[in-house]
Design an enzyme around this catalytic site. Sequence first.
Site, PDB file in Angstrom:
ATOM      1  CG  ASP A   8     -14.409  36.765 -48.179  1.00  0.00           C
ATOM      2  OD1 ASP A   8     -14.767  35.894 -48.458  1.00  0.00           O
ATOM      3  OD2 ASP A   8     -14.709  37.698 -47.444  1.00  0.00           O
ATOM      4  CB  ILE A   9     -15.161  32.673 -52.253  1.00  0.00           C
ATOM      5  CG1 ILE A   9     -15.513  32.174 -53.554  1.00  0.00           C
ATOM      6  CG2 ILE A   9     -16.053  32.184 -51.414  1.00  0.00           C
ATOM      7  CD1 ILE A   9     -15.422  30.627 -53.917  1.00  0.00           C
ATOM      8  CG  ASN A  22     -21.714  20.176 -42.996  1.00  0.00           C
ATOM      9  OD1 ASN A  22     -22.760  19.874 -42.934  1.00  0.00           O
ATOM     10  ND2 ASN A  22     -21.187  21.111 -42.319  1.00  0.00           N
ATOM     11  N   GLY A  30     -15.065  27.825 -41.456  1.00  0.00           N
ATOM     12  CA  GLY A  30     -14.278  27.944 -42.629  1.00  0.00           C
ATOM     13  C   GLY A  30     -15.262  28.889 -43.696  1.00  0.00           C
ATOM     14  CG  ASP A  32     -20.634  25.808 -44.847  1.00  0.00           C
ATOM     15  OD1 ASP A  32     -21.674  26.405 -45.428  1.00  0.00           O
ATOM     16  OD2 ASP A  32     -21.041  24.340 -44.267  1.00  0.00           O
ATOM     17  CB  SER A 119     -11.275  18.560 -49.167  1.00  0.00           C
ATOM     18  OG  SER A 119     -12.829  18.137 -49.198  1.00  0.00           O
ATOM     19  CB  THR A 120      -7.449  22.417 -48.942  1.00  0.00           C
ATOM     20  OG1 THR A 120      -7.708  23.774 -49.122  1.00  0.00           O
ATOM     21  CG2 THR A 120      -7.373  21.689 -50.142  1.00  0.00           C
ATOM     22  CB  ILE A 122     -12.536  22.217 -41.363  1.00  0.00           C
ATOM     23  CG1 ILE A 122     -12.479  23.622 -40.516  1.00  0.00           C
ATOM     24  CG2 ILE A 122     -12.849  21.098 -40.213  1.00  0.00           C
ATOM     25  CD1 ILE A 122     -13.606  24.091 -40.674  1.00  0.00           C
ATOM     26  CE1 TYR A 123     -15.305  18.163 -42.964  1.00  0.00           C
ATOM     27  CE2 TYR A 123     -16.041  18.197 -45.438  1.00  0.00           C
ATOM     28  CZ  TYR A 123     -16.467  18.005 -43.872  1.00  0.00           C
ATOM     29  OH  TYR A 123     -17.632  18.062 -43.544  1.00  0.00           O
TER      30      TYR A 123
HETATM   31  N1  AR6 Z   1     -13.022  32.594 -49.263  1.00  0.00           N
HETATM   32  C1  AR6 Z   1     -12.476  31.563 -49.975  1.00  0.00           C
HETATM   33  N2  AR6 Z   1     -11.894  30.536 -49.564  1.00  0.00           N
HETATM   34  C2  AR6 Z   1     -11.935  30.508 -47.916  1.00  0.00           C
HETATM   35  C3  AR6 Z   1     -12.748  31.484 -47.056  1.00  0.00           C
HETATM   36  C4  AR6 Z   1     -13.193  32.459 -47.670  1.00  0.00           C
HETATM   37  N3  AR6 Z   1     -14.091  33.496 -47.186  1.00  0.00           N
HETATM   38  N4  AR6 Z   1     -12.515  31.207 -45.970  1.00  0.00           N
HETATM   39  C5  AR6 Z   1     -11.757  29.731 -45.778  1.00  0.00           C
HETATM   40  N5  AR6 Z   1     -11.452  29.548 -47.033  1.00  0.00           N
HETATM   41  P1  AR6 Z   1     -12.884  24.913 -45.047  1.00  0.00           P
HETATM   42  P2  AR6 Z   1     -13.333  22.191 -45.848  1.00  0.00           P
HETATM   43  C6  AR6 Z   1     -10.689  28.640 -47.445  1.00  0.00           C
HETATM   44  O1  AR6 Z   1     -12.205  24.497 -43.873  1.00  0.00           O
HETATM   45  O2  AR6 Z   1     -11.882  21.730 -45.541  1.00  0.00           O
HETATM   46  C7  AR6 Z   1     -17.128  23.557 -42.501  1.00  0.00           C
HETATM   47  O3  AR6 Z   1     -17.151  23.561 -41.110  1.00  0.00           O
HETATM   48  C8  AR6 Z   1      -9.666  27.879 -46.549  1.00  0.00           C
HETATM   49  O4  AR6 Z   1      -8.492  28.358 -46.516  1.00  0.00           O
HETATM   50  O5  AR6 Z   1     -13.912  25.924 -45.166  1.00  0.00           O
HETATM   51  O6  AR6 Z   1     -14.071  21.392 -47.299  1.00  0.00           O
HETATM   52  C9  AR6 Z   1     -18.178  22.891 -43.635  1.00  0.00           C
HETATM   53  O7  AR6 Z   1     -19.421  23.073 -42.859  1.00  0.00           O
HETATM   54  C10 AR6 Z   1      -9.471  26.364 -47.256  1.00  0.00           C
HETATM   55  O8  AR6 Z   1      -8.305  26.421 -48.158  1.00  0.00           O
HETATM   56  O9  AR6 Z   1     -13.580  23.404 -45.711  1.00  0.00           O
HETATM   57  C11 AR6 Z   1     -17.718  21.393 -43.321  1.00  0.00           C
HETATM   58  O10 AR6 Z   1     -18.062  21.010 -42.084  1.00  0.00           O
HETATM   59  C12 AR6 Z   1     -10.713  26.075 -48.116  1.00  0.00           C
HETATM   60  O11 AR6 Z   1     -11.660  27.605 -47.849  1.00  0.00           O
HETATM   61  C13 AR6 Z   1     -15.920  21.588 -43.286  1.00  0.00           C
HETATM   62  O12 AR6 Z   1     -15.532  22.858 -42.890  1.00  0.00           O
HETATM   63  C14 AR6 Z   1     -11.703  24.954 -47.576  1.00  0.00           C
HETATM   64  O13 AR6 Z   1     -11.620  25.271 -45.978  1.00  0.00           O
HETATM   65  C15 AR6 Z   1     -15.470  21.697 -44.651  1.00  0.00           C
HETATM   66  O14 AR6 Z   1     -13.942  21.580 -44.834  1.00  0.00           O
END
Ligand code: AR6
Length: 174
Positions: A8-9, A22, A30, A32, A119-120, A122-123
């Site tokens: 967890d970052i 976003n 996610g 964010d 981006s990996t 939700i995107y």
């Molecule tokens: N620590 C580290 N990595 C994480 C954590 C965490 N706590 N939680 C999730 N990940 P995503 P995106 C990873 O969906 O694809 C949001 O709604 C996860 O496994 O967070 O860039 C924003 O507001 C994945 O590999 O971001 C935007 O609308 C990575 O973080 C949208 O999602 C990115 O997944 C951005 O989508």
Amino acid sequence: MIQLLKGDITKLEVDAIVNAANTSLLGGGGVDGAIHRAGGPAILEECMKIRQRQGGCRVGEAVITTGGRLPCRHVIHAVGPVWNGGGSGEDGLLAEAYRSSIELAVEHAVQTIAFPNISTGIYRFPKERAAHIALITIKELLAGPASSMKVFFVCYDEENYHIYASMMGGEAGQ
Ligand code: AR6
């Protein structure tokens, strides 16, 4: 100067963590969501001020705020592209998101920075392709403007962790 971590970052004690934000900068799901939840309202307050000033953040760009209650000093909110099949400039925009984050980090004298796999989630950007772009872009920057920076790639999901571990090979633990 590159290290791979799993987890967890929001828990990391580094100068800056990067958020996969976003264009609205108003939070979301996610990583964010996790960052805003753990960091508290100070982060959103600064995001709102940035919105008033510049109306959000474009894809491929980044902005910087406080870390609020997080153990890091800053959060760099980078906006990666939504995957749309690969013909809409997604590769270049993803590289730009990493590049913009490092540029802001250099301006703010950040020495240690942690990236999620932008981006990996939700995107839906394909994970191997995203990891390759992240690694080559960061290596390029470490050879130039960010030569004294330490960069952590933080993988939350198993799949990304294995992809990075195999791409980084012997570098993973350095
Ligand atoms: N620590 C580290 N990595 C994480 C954590 C965490 N706590 N939680 C999730 N990940 P995503 P995106 C990873 O969906 O694809 C949001 O709604 C996860 O496994 O967070 O860039 C924003 O507001 C994945 O590999 O971001 C935007 O609308 C990575 O973080 C949208 O999602 C990115 O997944 C951005 O989508």
